[in-house]
Scaffold this active site. Structure first.
Site, PDB file in Angstrom:
ATOM      1  N   LEU A  31      -1.467   7.140   2.785  1.00 42.89           N
ATOM      2  CA  LEU A  31      -0.703   8.105   3.528  1.00 42.89           C
ATOM      3  C   LEU A  31       0.073   7.242   4.523  1.00 42.89           C
ATOM      4  CD1 LEU A  31      -3.358  10.994   4.619  1.00 42.89           C
ATOM      5  CD2 LEU A  31      -1.302  11.219   3.509  1.00 42.89           C
ATOM      6  N   ALA A  32      -0.364   6.122   5.021  1.00 46.30           N
ATOM      7  CA  ALA A  32       0.118   5.147   6.043  1.00 46.30           C
ATOM      8  C   ALA A  32       1.369   4.335   5.373  1.00 46.30           C
ATOM      9  CB  ALA A  32      -0.758   4.177   6.432  1.00 46.30           C
ATOM     10  N   GLY A  33       1.042   3.927   4.020  1.00 51.94           N
ATOM     11  CA  GLY A  33       2.188   3.186   3.493  1.00 51.94           C
ATOM     12  C   GLY A  33       3.127   3.721   3.017  1.00 51.94           C
ATOM     13  N   GLY A  91       0.910  -1.303   0.118  1.00 51.08           N
ATOM     14  CA  GLY A  91      -0.128  -0.017  -0.084  1.00 51.08           C
ATOM     15  C   GLY A  91       0.625   1.021  -0.027  1.00 51.08           C
ATOM     16  N   ARG A 136     -20.097  12.685  12.608  1.00 52.76           N
ATOM     17  CA  ARG A 136     -20.612  12.232  11.395  1.00 52.76           C
ATOM     18  C   ARG A 136     -21.835  11.213  11.412  1.00 52.76           C
ATOM     19  NH1 ARG A 136     -14.752  11.399   8.161  1.00 52.76           N
ATOM     20  NH2 ARG A 136     -14.732  13.543   7.571  1.00 52.76           N
ATOM     21  N   GLU A 188      -5.789   3.107   7.752  1.00 49.54           N
ATOM     22  CA  GLU A 188      -7.372   2.600   7.937  1.00 49.54           C
ATOM     23  C   GLU A 188      -7.305   1.153   8.065  1.00 49.54           C
ATOM     24  OE1 GLU A 188      -9.759   3.945   4.635  1.00 49.54           O
ATOM     25  OE2 GLU A 188     -11.605   2.911   5.565  1.00 49.54           O
ATOM     26  N   HIS A 198     -20.899   8.367   5.809  1.00 45.80           N
ATOM     27  CA  HIS A 198     -20.689  10.002   5.900  1.00 45.80           C
ATOM     28  C   HIS A 198     -21.908  10.684   5.441  1.00 45.80           C
ATOM     29  CE1 HIS A 198     -18.870  13.670   5.008  1.00 45.80           C
ATOM     30  NE2 HIS A 198     -17.526  13.471   5.486  1.00 45.80           N
TER      31      HIS A 198
END
Lengths: 251, 656, 234
Positions: free
Chosen positions: B53-55, B50, B347, B442, B276
């Protein structure tokens, strides 16, 4: 309320990178004008699958105009005839009943076709790898507010940074040049104090890589900016030229 | 199974949370953890799957440290990961606005927003590193919005009473991802990260109880390839596409997570999915995905439906326009029900309130499944120029899709699946229940409890990738420096590859009559109806039955054209759908078990007389973790208790 | 300075600088030409001044160098750009509405201009400066055109065929310049969002002034010729 149209599609089909491609014609009826262009292609693919034929391969992902994955050269325009949108945001209401729509892949020496309408855009990644960054490691950064940046510069940097790397600029350019893509990144960093430190090194490395990969020479036609789905301005190219010439003159 | 013994006491899971006061846990951890010296880092390989953002941030940071990283993504470029589509912003406890923000308040808001179903220690760490993220991004050249004085601007977001959200127009996710992507590009150039684009992980390889590699399918040639490493990191995002229609990208999938689950990683809180509130309503049966309108719109937009049913009916029939309804006949139901937070409630609360009004017959749009988000008042108050400067690109996007001008007529919105709080269980170190397998962003269950606050996903992804995993993974790898690189000729690799090969063969041989999408759509409808915004025991049981049927349909009637050893998009989709069916079942199972309402999980049996979520803290204050027990067998439930040491649990109140 | 040949921006800088220098030459040349309408004597004086003197010859050589470099680079760039487009061409192309027609046809316009330059050199340079050079070398040549340039101009443009050919050439030149002038500035980096429309406007003004000055001489003598009933003799 729901209006539908009948259309004829001329789609470029090519089995693989080395295979010979050709146009195939398909007819689609009762396409809702509220559907997006890619949803129309989904309908085409469903139809092909139901006839046990191979569906048309095309790149797409986020379908909200930001990932830059979708491409397609539609009726002579990258991302179709609408302005300021990507193909996934193009809607069928922009076409009329009975229209023939020609769909081609991006055509550029540096973007070889993979299959049908999919092309290989890794050249853009290679340009980024050559210098499209500020050389900082993770951690140990000064406070984010330590360096004030004029709002105007920050906004201008943001406008340049909104490039999604879709390749429409090189696809639109009669010279197959990637100048707008390179200029957008160079501009973003050249406008910010953080990026100025290695601006000269960056512009030489990125432009050098662009030339090496076989993209063409910019002749300032402005087709790239006119077709850019994110409206990245042509003035970025002037800044790129300026940065490059200054960097070379200082050598 | 040393790892399981370490984590499990009976059926109770411990998460290896460091000792000490909340505010000192992370500092203490870092002070005492094991590290790997620079010379040894070069000898250690890490697979990161991935490039969101994290990967991307993890791969870049690990590469900078000197590890040898192999990074995979299914798109043609790491820059296309779906983090790019996040619009509104990223939270941090900088308190630049002097409005009373602090690390503790961000921590508290996140715990409360998650309806007290998140782990305290993780959330505190998240709040603690949030400030470093902003510093890091600014240093990378992320063009955040600024004030005329040259300093960073903030906006407010749902679930908070302070302005702590940093943003870059309506494209914050894009700018942050491009920041991480540029850091990643730098490492690729240096050779510390080897990038594999258009590769999809199709299985995890376990050697002697530890994650030691993956099998990946080259999406261009269709060939399966083997990759070995000392540790594997999964950062492949959420499984929202189980619902077919969601705000996720078309290729977003939960397959990597499910492969880990099948190999022994626990799947935690699968039923916690976020719906959402502000998405563009469904418009037709051919629809392929839903488009999100940033939550930031709720800063200045006011949400309403007609007060009178006859007005709503007239609007649905196309006889009246929203602009024909006078102010006194408009029901600003969020402001009415939640005076303190108004349109900025979290949300889950906003979504349910919209559903409640539509169910009661006040919905607009031809389908009756939409409410208005009106900027008339903002334009009157601020002027069109200001509104355009703040939301211009979002308005343009809306107009392109719906063909209506939001400056003149209110937008129509409706809730849609957006994010999954559930995911692979991880301990404090982000290590899953499989040794050497880490999960970030996530894809893990971690920090958001039962509901995620806006602008927190970007924060978590980058926190995990830049500032948590690069530390914690070393604590694991410090013991691995003597382990030589594994050969991919080992039987474990051959076995895993064969299993995937067999699965693909089985799929290709079905040659039925249904397209992958048609079955996926069917699954999505079941999920939305029974495992969506309002869930009941009866509905969930129906869902479990229907999912079984869908599984049967899929494995007997799917048709996949083309060849397996070729670029074959239908085959890719089929492999993902096979996993979505399993995830859907797990979600329904988990939702059925959790007899309470909390955050994004709303069981209609458990609500207050006013229709608010009713938690059952005495019974369900735990993370439900599902352990795979083999094909066709019911998974085993394990629990990680959530003991709140530092925060007093309260009923969430956004009214006063 | 290898970057002027081995980088795309460098190559464009060469095009821009040579192009800009040629624009300056055209401005000078056109200004000089207009003089003939007001005072043939003054024009002849200028011709004499720019005859076969060392500085005029150096200038001519310099000019030739600029033209050659501009043309050679134009062909190199065009070949490279054609290759960059890839083997397969688009089946359908459409010009974007913000894109000038001239910008996409600079090579064609350039070729038209070059062809006429040969004609022009034959008409004027060959019969004036070159003849003078031959004379200096001791050859027996007719010097009437060298000494009476104005008369020669009158004689040439009185012929409608030449006049029309020159007007076609000037039209191509106008298109070439409307893109060329601002494009040179852009390539040299002297441009931004504010100056973009200004430079485009300046380009049109410069192109129009140059072309009008040249065309004025042609049209003036064409009408003078038509009234005087002259025939094509040149």
């Amino acid at each position: 309320m729901d209006k539908t149209i009948n259309i004829k599609l001329k789609v470029w089909r090519q089995a693989g990178p080395k295979a010979k491609g050709a146009f195939e014609t398909y007819e689609l009826n009762n396409i809702s004008t509220d559907s997006s262009f890619l949803e129309m292609l989904d309908v085409l693919n469903e139809k092909l699958i139901s006839e046990h034929k191979e569906p048309v391969a095309f790149d797409h992902d986020c379908r909200e105009g930001i990932c830059g994955m979708c491409s397609l050269y539609i009726n002579g325009h990258p991302h179709g005839p609408d302005s300021g949108v990507t193909t996934c945001q193009l809607h069928m209401r922009k076409f009329h009943d009975g229209e023939t729509i020609t769909i081609e892949p991006w055509r550029s020496h540096a973007f070889p076709v993979i299959k049908d309408l999919m092309v290989d855009r890794r050249a853009y990644d290679k340009i980024m790898q050559a210098g499209g960054y500020i050389s900082v490691n993770t951690g140990g950064m000064p406070d984010a507010n330590a360096i004030p940046i004029a709002k105007k510069a920050a906004d201008e940097a943001m406008d340049a940074a909104s490039c999604i790397g879709c390749g429409a600029c090189a696809a639109a350019c009669k010279n197959g040049s990637a100048m707008l893509f390179v200029a957008a990144k160079v501009s973003q960093f050249a406008l910010l104090p953080q990026g100025k430190v290695e601006a000269a090194r960056r512009v030489k490395a990125m432009l050098g890589k662009m030339d090496e990969l076989g993209f063409g020479n910019c002749t300032n036609t402005g087709a790239c900016a006119a077709e850019c789905p994110k409206n990245v301005s042509l003035s970025n190219i002037a800044r790129l030229n300026r940065e490059f010439i200054c960097a070379k003159l200082k050598d | 199974m040393a790892r399981i013994d370490e984590l499990l006491k009976g059926d109770i899971i411990t998460a290896k949370i460091p000792e000490g006061p909340l505010a000192e846990k992370w500092t203490n951890y870092k002070a005492h953890q094991k590290l790997v010296n620079p010379a040894n880092k070069r000898r250690l390989d890490i697979i990161v799957v991935g490039t969101g953002l994290a990967g991307a941030s993890a791969a870049a940071s690990l590469g900078e440290l000197g590890f040898h990283v192999l990074n995979f993504c299914i798109q043609d470029s790491p820059r296309r990961a779906h983090s790019i589509a996040a619009q509104g912003g990223i939270n941090a406890a900088k308190n630049y606005q002097n409005d009373g923000d602090s690390v503790y308040r961000l921590f508290y808001d996140t715990i409360k927003g998650g309806d007290y179903r998140a782990r305290e220690a993780n959330v505190y760490r998240l709040a603690e590193v949030s400030n470093s993220i902003i510093d890091q991004c600014v240093a990378q050249g992320v063009p955040f919005a600024r004030e005329y004085g040259g300093l960073l601007d903030n906006r407010s977001f749902g679930g908070a009473q302070v302005s702590r959200t940093f943003y870059a127009k309506g494209q914050t996710g894009q700018q942050l991802l491009l920041g991480a992507y540029s850091a990643l590009s730098r490492q690729i150039h240096k050779g510390t990260v080897k990038m594999y684009t258009r590769y999809e992980m199709v299985d995890l390889v376990i050697i002697e109880g530890r994650a030691r590699g993956i099998i990946a399918r080259n999406l261009i040639t269709g060939e399966l390839e083997r990759f070995a490493a000392h540790a594997v990191v999964i950062g492949t995002g959420g499984y929202g596409n189980t619902f077919f229609l969601s705000t996720n990208a078309m290729a977003s999938n939960g397959s990597a997570a499910l492969q880990a689950y099948r190999k022994g990683a626990w799947f935690a809180n699968p039923c916690f999915a976020q719906i959402h509130p502000t998405c563009i309503p469904v418009h037709g049966t051919f629809q392929s995905k839903l488009t999100l309108m940033s939550e930031s719109l709720r800063n200045d937009g006011r949400i309403w439906v007609p007060k009178k049913k006859e007005d709503a009916e007239a609007i649905r029939a196309g006889k009246k326009k929203p602009t024909d309804i006078p102010d006194e006949d408009r029901d600003f139901y969020l402001e009415r029900r939640y005076p303190a937070f108004g349109n900025l409630v979290p949300r889950d609360v906003a979504s349910r309130a919209a559903k409640e009004r539509c169910d009661a017959g006040f919905g607009v749009n031809a389908t009756g499944l939409a409410v208005y988000l009106d900027f008339k008042y903002a334009i009157e108050r601020l002027g069109r120029d200001v509104v355009e400067a703040r939301y211009g690109n979002l308005f343009q996007m809306y107009e392109k899709i719906v063909d209506e001008n939001p400056y003149e007529t209110p937008m129509m919105i409706f809730p849609a699946i957006h994010y999954t709080m559930g995911g692979i269980w991880v301990d404090y170190e982000l290590q899953t229940s499989i040794q050497g397998l880490f999960c970030i962003g996530e894809a893990n269950f971690s920090d958001h409890g039962a509901n995620r606050l806006g602008a927190s996903a970007l924060m978590q992804g980058l926190a995990d990738g830049y500032f948590v995993l690069p530390y914690t993974i070393q604590n694991y790898l410090a013991d691995q420096i003597q382990v030589p690189r594994f050969s991919t000729d080992r039987p474990e690799f051959a076995e895993a590859e064969k299993a995937v090969n067999d699965k693909i063969d089985r799929l290709m041989k079905i040659q039925g009559s249904r397209s992958v999408d048609s079955i996926h759509r069917e699954l999505g409808l079941v999920m939305w109806e029974f495992v969506g915004m309002g869930r009941t025991a009866e509905g969930l049981k129906t869902a479990l039955e229907k999912i079984k049927e869908i599984r049967k349909t899929f494995w007997s009637e799917v048709y996949i054209p083309g060849r397996r050893n070729d670029l074959n998009v239908e085959l890719e989709k089929a492999l993902r759908l096979a996993d979505f069916i399993e995830i859907g079942e797990l979600m329904a199972r988990d939702a059925l078990l959790r007899e309470e309402s909390c955050g994004g999980h709303f069981r209609e049996e458990y609500q207050t007389p006013e229709g608010e979520a009713l938690r059952q803290d005495d019974k369900f204050s735990y993370v439900s973790c599902w352990q795979y027990e083999g094909e066709g067998k019911e998974p085993k439930l394990l629990k990680e208790p959530l003991d709140y040491e530092f925060v007093v649990r309260q009923t969430r109140n956004y009214k006063a | 300075m290898t970057w002027l040949s081995n980088s795309s921006v460098g190559r464009k800088v060469v095009m821009g600088v040579t192009g800009a220098a040629l624009v300056l030459f055209l401005l000078f040349h056109a200004t000089m030409n207009v003089v003939v309408i007001f005072s043939p004597e003054a024009y002849n004086a200028i011709c004499e001044f720019l005859g076969a003197n060392w500085y005029a010859l150096v200038g001519t050589l310099g000019l030739a160098f600029l033209v050659v470099v501009h043309i050679v680079y134009a062909f190199i760039l065009s070949v490279q750009n054609y290759r960059a487009r890839g083997k397969e061409r688009y089946a359908v192309t459409e010009r974007q509405k913000d894109v000038e027609w001239a910008s996409k046809n600079m090579l064609v316009l350039g070729i038209i201009i070059v062809c006429f330059i040969f004609l022009h050199l034959y008409n004027f340079w060959f019969k004036m400066q070159f003849v003078e050079l031959q004379h200096m070398a001791g050859a027996d040549v007719d010097l009437s055109r060298v000494t009476d340039g104005a008369g020669y101009v009158r004689e040439l443009f009185a012929c409608p065929v030449y006049a029309v050919l020159y007007l076609v050439w000037l039209a191509a030149l106008w298109f070439h310049l409307t893109h060329g002038v601002w494009s040179a500035m852009h390539t040299l980096g002297w441009n931004n969002s504010i100056w973009m429309p200004r430079w485009k406007c300046i380009s049109k003004i410069v192109a129009t002034i140059i072309v009008l000055m040249f065309a004025a001489v042609v049209v003036y003598y064409l009408f003078a010729g038509l009234c005087g009933g002259a025939a094509c003799a040149a």
